[in-house]
Design a protein around this motif. Structure first.
Motif, PDB file in Angstrom:
ATOM      1  N   PHE A   1      -5.989  -0.650   3.291  1.00  0.00           N
ATOM      2  CA  PHE A   1      -5.687  -2.057   3.579  1.00  0.00           C
ATOM      3  C   PHE A   1      -5.802  -2.945   2.341  1.00  0.00           C
ATOM      4  CE2 PHE A   1      -7.512  -1.068   7.961  1.00  0.00           C
ATOM      5  CZ  PHE A   1      -6.292  -1.155   8.629  1.00  0.00           C
ATOM      6  N   ASN A   2      -4.741  -3.668   2.014  1.00  0.00           N
ATOM      7  CA  ASN A   2      -4.873  -4.818   1.105  1.00  0.00           C
ATOM      8  C   ASN A   2      -5.622  -5.902   1.866  1.00  0.00           C
ATOM      9  OD1 ASN A   2      -3.185  -3.674  -0.833  1.00  0.00           O
ATOM     10  ND2 ASN A   2      -1.368  -4.829  -0.220  1.00  0.00           N
ATOM     11  N   VAL A   3      -6.555  -6.589   1.211  1.00  0.00           N
ATOM     12  CA  VAL A   3      -7.195  -7.748   1.845  1.00  0.00           C
ATOM     13  C   VAL A   3      -7.205  -8.896   0.842  1.00  0.00           C
ATOM     14  CG1 VAL A   3      -9.225  -8.679   2.997  1.00  0.00           C
ATOM     15  CG2 VAL A   3      -8.662  -6.263   3.293  1.00  0.00           C
ATOM     16  N   GLY A   4      -6.341  -9.871   1.097  1.00  0.00           N
ATOM     17  CA  GLY A   4      -6.249 -11.021   0.209  1.00  0.00           C
ATOM     18  C   GLY A   4      -5.429 -12.107   0.864  1.00  0.00           C
ATOM     19  N   ASN A   5      -5.184 -13.163   0.151  1.00  0.00           N
ATOM     20  CA  ASN A   5      -4.359 -14.252   0.695  1.00  0.00           C
ATOM     21  C   ASN A   5      -3.138 -14.467  -0.195  1.00  0.00           C
ATOM     22  OD1 ASN A   5      -3.154 -16.617   1.509  1.00  0.00           O
ATOM     23  ND2 ASN A   5      -5.082 -17.547   2.149  1.00  0.00           N
ATOM     24  N   PRO A   6      -1.960 -13.944   0.238  1.00  0.00           N
ATOM     25  CA  PRO A   6      -0.766 -14.008  -0.605  1.00  0.00           C
ATOM     26  C   PRO A   6      -0.312 -15.440  -0.887  1.00  0.00           C
ATOM     27  CG  PRO A   6      -0.241 -13.096   1.573  1.00  0.00           C
ATOM     28  CD  PRO A   6      -1.722 -13.279   1.523  1.00  0.00           C
ATOM     29  N   ASN A   7      -0.803 -16.381  -0.076  1.00  0.00           N
ATOM     30  CA  ASN A   7      -0.328 -17.765  -0.222  1.00  0.00           C
ATOM     31  C   ASN A   7      -1.264 -18.621  -1.055  1.00  0.00           C
ATOM     32  OD1 ASN A   7       1.884 -17.270   1.602  1.00  0.00           O
ATOM     33  ND2 ASN A   7       0.284 -17.123   3.144  1.00  0.00           N
ATOM     34  N   ASN A   8      -2.158 -17.991  -1.759  1.00  0.00           N
ATOM     35  CA  ASN A   8      -3.199 -18.748  -2.463  1.00  0.00           C
ATOM     36  C   ASN A   8      -3.211 -18.361  -3.942  1.00  0.00           C
ATOM     37  OD1 ASN A   8      -5.153 -20.691  -2.195  1.00  0.00           O
ATOM     38  ND2 ASN A   8      -6.801 -19.240  -1.758  1.00  0.00           N
ATOM     39  N   GLU A   9      -2.029 -18.462  -4.573  1.00  0.00           N
ATOM     40  CA  GLU A   9      -1.916 -17.986  -5.963  1.00  0.00           C
ATOM     41  C   GLU A   9      -2.039 -19.121  -6.975  1.00  0.00           C
ATOM     42  OE1 GLU A   9       1.911 -16.756  -7.717  1.00  0.00           O
ATOM     43  OE2 GLU A   9       0.932 -14.876  -8.241  1.00  0.00           O
ATOM     44  N   VAL A  10      -2.777 -18.848  -8.040  1.00  0.00           N
ATOM     45  CA  VAL A  10      -2.851 -19.780  -9.176  1.00  0.00           C
ATOM     46  C   VAL A  10      -2.854 -18.981 -10.481  1.00  0.00           C
ATOM     47  CG1 VAL A  10      -4.095 -21.793  -8.263  1.00  0.00           C
ATOM     48  CG2 VAL A  10      -5.385 -19.781  -8.963  1.00  0.00           C
ATOM     49  N   THR A  11      -2.507 -19.672 -11.579  1.00  0.00           N
ATOM     50  CA  THR A  11      -2.747 -19.072 -12.892  1.00  0.00           C
ATOM     51  C   THR A  11      -4.226 -19.305 -13.219  1.00  0.00           C
ATOM     52  OG1 THR A  11      -2.320 -21.115 -14.078  1.00  0.00           O
ATOM     53  CG2 THR A  11      -0.411 -19.662 -13.711  1.00  0.00           C
ATOM     54  N   VAL A  12      -4.731 -18.539 -14.165  1.00  0.00           N
ATOM     55  CA  VAL A  12      -6.132 -18.725 -14.565  1.00  0.00           C
ATOM     56  C   VAL A  12      -6.307 -20.131 -15.154  1.00  0.00           C
ATOM     57  CG1 VAL A  12      -7.949 -17.868 -16.100  1.00  0.00           C
ATOM     58  CG2 VAL A  12      -6.523 -16.254 -14.828  1.00  0.00           C
TER      59      VAL A  12
ATOM     60  N   MET B   1       0.657  -8.058   3.193  1.00  0.00           N
ATOM     61  CA  MET B   1      -0.355  -7.995   4.251  1.00  0.00           C
ATOM     62  C   MET B   1       0.208  -7.400   5.547  1.00  0.00           C
ATOM     63  SD  MET B   1      -3.154  -9.095   2.894  1.00  0.00           S
ATOM     64  CE  MET B   1      -4.240  -9.782   4.144  1.00  0.00           C
ATOM     65  N   THR B   2       1.377  -6.749   5.437  1.00  0.00           N
ATOM     66  CA  THR B   2       2.029  -6.227   6.649  1.00  0.00           C
ATOM     67  C   THR B   2       1.135  -5.230   7.397  1.00  0.00           C
ATOM     68  OG1 THR B   2       4.100  -6.412   5.466  1.00  0.00           O
ATOM     69  CG2 THR B   2       4.149  -5.134   7.502  1.00  0.00           C
ATOM     70  N   ILE B   3       0.518  -4.302   6.662  1.00  0.00           N
ATOM     71  CA  ILE B   3      -0.211  -3.223   7.354  1.00  0.00           C
ATOM     72  C   ILE B   3      -1.461  -3.753   8.059  1.00  0.00           C
ATOM     73  CG2 ILE B   3      -1.461  -1.043   7.027  1.00  0.00           C
ATOM     74  CD1 ILE B   3       0.561  -0.271   4.929  1.00  0.00           C
TER      75      ILE B   3
ATOM     76  N   GLU C   1       0.821  -1.215   0.000  1.00  0.00           N
ATOM     77  CA  GLU C   1       0.000   0.000   0.000  1.00  0.00           C
ATOM     78  C   GLU C   1       0.855   1.264   0.000  1.00  0.00           C
ATOM     79  OE1 GLU C   1      -0.148  -2.501   2.182  1.00  0.00           O
ATOM     80  OE2 GLU C   1      -2.197  -2.923   2.852  1.00  0.00           O
ATOM     81  N   ASP C   2       1.955   1.256   0.777  1.00  0.00           N
ATOM     82  CA  ASP C   2       2.692   2.508   0.971  1.00  0.00           C
ATOM     83  C   ASP C   2       3.969   2.621   0.140  1.00  0.00           C
ATOM     84  OD1 ASP C   2       3.908   0.517   2.341  1.00  0.00           O
ATOM     85  OD2 ASP C   2       3.977   1.543   4.273  1.00  0.00           O
ATOM     86  N   SER C   3       4.227   1.643  -0.749  1.00  0.00           N
ATOM     87  CA  SER C   3       5.444   1.799  -1.551  1.00  0.00           C
ATOM     88  C   SER C   3       5.292   1.401  -3.021  1.00  0.00           C
ATOM     89  CB  SER C   3       6.603   1.011  -0.918  1.00  0.00           C
ATOM     90  OG  SER C   3       6.249  -0.351  -0.821  1.00  0.00           O
ATOM     91  N   SER C   4       4.320   0.548  -3.363  1.00  0.00           N
ATOM     92  CA  SER C   4       4.231   0.121  -4.773  1.00  0.00           C
ATOM     93  C   SER C   4       3.660   1.227  -5.650  1.00  0.00           C
ATOM     94  CB  SER C   4       3.335  -1.112  -4.920  1.00  0.00           C
ATOM     95  OG  SER C   4       3.898  -2.194  -4.251  1.00  0.00           O
ATOM     96  N   PRO C   5       4.221   1.393  -6.854  1.00  0.00           N
ATOM     97  CA  PRO C   5       3.633   2.363  -7.783  1.00  0.00           C
ATOM     98  C   PRO C   5       2.354   1.788  -8.407  1.00  0.00           C
ATOM     99  CG  PRO C   5       5.448   1.197  -8.831  1.00  0.00           C
ATOM    100  CD  PRO C   5       5.370   0.671  -7.425  1.00  0.00           C
TER     101      PRO C   5
END
Ligand code: NAD
Ligand code: UDP
Length: 387
Positions: free
Chosen positions: A285-296, A343-345, A166-170
């Motif tokens: 706030f980002n709200v998601g699950n960074p450990n739940n990634e798949v390709t379409v 999900m740090t923040i 949230e606070d650093s990505s362009p």
């Protein structure tokens, strides 16, 4: 007893009146359910549709009947909106056009809905000293920095080049002619406006950026509970293909990646924001699950297997088919390559444990079955609603 509930700092939670705008949609319906079943808060539910929340206010004998009211109004042109905002302690704005098929084909409606229509809500909140939780999107990040690196660059594996903070990505969007970004850009400007209202006029706000929340009642099955020509988000597109026994269409090869989160996990996080204003105010706030990634493509394979189990029908010999984005969405489509939330923040402010546990992809996505069409919908298909 709900009245004995305390916030994360041990203070008793006072019952609130919440004006929820867009309450009749996917996220709103789950949030209303949660608030009715587990809290004493009152909801003024505003939407043009009520199908997804009707079960919460009919029949009137329901135990929470006196805590939910439905107000059918279009926020574009209804003077009752300000009165409802004045009656509430907290305003939650979910109203939006938010299906990608609309961004390049109905860019004006998309920009009006996501930017112009949000302006009076922000203004009334600011002028009346009301707290606002506004739903933005992970799409404000656009593309990752990593996708501009050469395909074989080892830096593509470095989280610094793809994790979205949230606070650093362009925020990286394509050119104006790629109208896909009309939505992201409108949402971004609203975020900036809300932030500025906070900085200059003291508006108490929280901005939520959902990362692909999934579950029952998301969008519609074209021709069953929505327009036959409509193109919903991917879960509903794939469900529709499965129901019609058509191959699932993989746009540009289905290489894009998404992290999916089950709606009820995500709603836990929103519930914490509602009841912990001192920790949530002034935050994005980002709200998601960074450990739940798949390709379409992987999502398509998984849904094909799950559907086969649920329906008892064997998968097609060729269960997927590639299609170009131009053919599927038309001119001006573009895509986010990868979406991993930092999900740090939210973890620091709210400790949203449910979202942060590393989940095996198959465990997290096994819940796609909760989206798949119910026996009722499958039955209506068999009875001939689908051609
Ligand atoms: P949804 O389309 O199911 O719900 C939006 C609701 O807003 C609908 O019921 C619609 O009728 C209502 N609405 C729209 N315009 C209105 C108007 N002028 N007057 C009254 N009501 C109006 O979408 P959702 O998935 O529940 O998303 C809610 C919010 O979250 C949106 O702002 C969306 O951009 C954001 N979001 C959601 C996701 C996700 O994963 N579901 C991802 C990113 C962002
Ligand atoms: N997609 C696909 N087939 C479909 C629908 C969508 O391959 O039938 C792809 C789409 O191009 C994107 C991803 O699935 O890469 C997710 O699309 P969705 O509409 O759910 O929204 P997004 O995550 O892009 O906001």
């Amino acid at each position: 007893m709900a009245s004995a509930r305390v916030d994360l700092d041990g203070n008793p939670i006072k019952p609130l009146t919440i004006c929820m705008i867009g309450a009749g949609g996917f996220i709103g319906s789950h949030l209303c359910e949660k608030l009715m079943a587990e809290t004493q808060h009152k909801v003024l539910a505003v939407d043009v549709y009520s199908d997804k929340i009707k079960h919460l206010f009919e029949p009137s004998s329901l135990p929470w009947a006196d805590r939910i009211q439905f107000h059918r109004l279009n926020i574009k042109n209804d003077s009752r909106l300000e009165g409802l905002i004045r009656m509430a302690d907290l305003i939650i704005n979910l109203a939006a056009i938010c299906t990608p098929a609309d961004y390049n084909t109905r860019p004006l409606d998309t920009i009006y809905s996501n930017f112009i229509d949000a302006l009076p809500i922000i203004k009334y909140c600011s002028e009346n000293g009301k707290r606002l939780i506004h739903f933005s999107t992970c799409e404000v990040y656009g593309k990752t920095i990593g996708c501009f690196l050469p395909k074989d660059s080892p830096l593509r594996q470095d989280p610094a080049y793809y994790v979205l903070s949230e606070d650093s990505s362009p925020c990286i969007f394509g050119p104006i002619e790629k109208q896909r970004w009309s939505y992201a850009c409108a949402k971004q400007l609203v975020e900036r406006l809300i932030y500025a209202e906070g900085a200059e006029n003291g508006l108490e706000f929280t901005i939520v950026r959902p990362f692909n929340w999934i579950g029952p009642r998301m969008d519609f099955i074209p021709g069953i509970d929505g327009p036959s020509e409509g193109v919903p988000r991917v879960l509903a597109c794939f469900s529709n293909n499965l129901l019609r026994r058509e191959p699932l269409k993989l746009v540009d090869g289905g290489e894009s990646q998404r992290t999916f989160v089950y709606i009820k996990d995500a709603i836990e996080a929103v519930h914490l924001m509602i009841e912990n204003p001192s920790r949530a105010n002034g935050q994005i706030f980002n709200v998601g699950n960074p450990n739940n990634e798949v390709t379409v493509r992987q999502l398509a394979e998984m849904m094909t297997q799950v559907y086969s189990k649920v329906s008892g029908e064997p998968p097609l010999d060729a269960p997927t088919i590639d299609i170009s984005s131009k053919e599927f969405y038309g001119e001006g489509y573009d895509d986010s390559d990868k979406r991993i939330p930092d999900m740090t923040i939210i973890n620091r402010q709210l400790g949203s444990v449910l979202l942060l546990e590393p989940k095996d992809i198959t465990v997290g996505l096994a819940r796609v079955d909760s989206y798949l069409p119910t026996p009722d919908v499958r039955r209506s298909c068999k009875e001939g609603y689908l051609k």
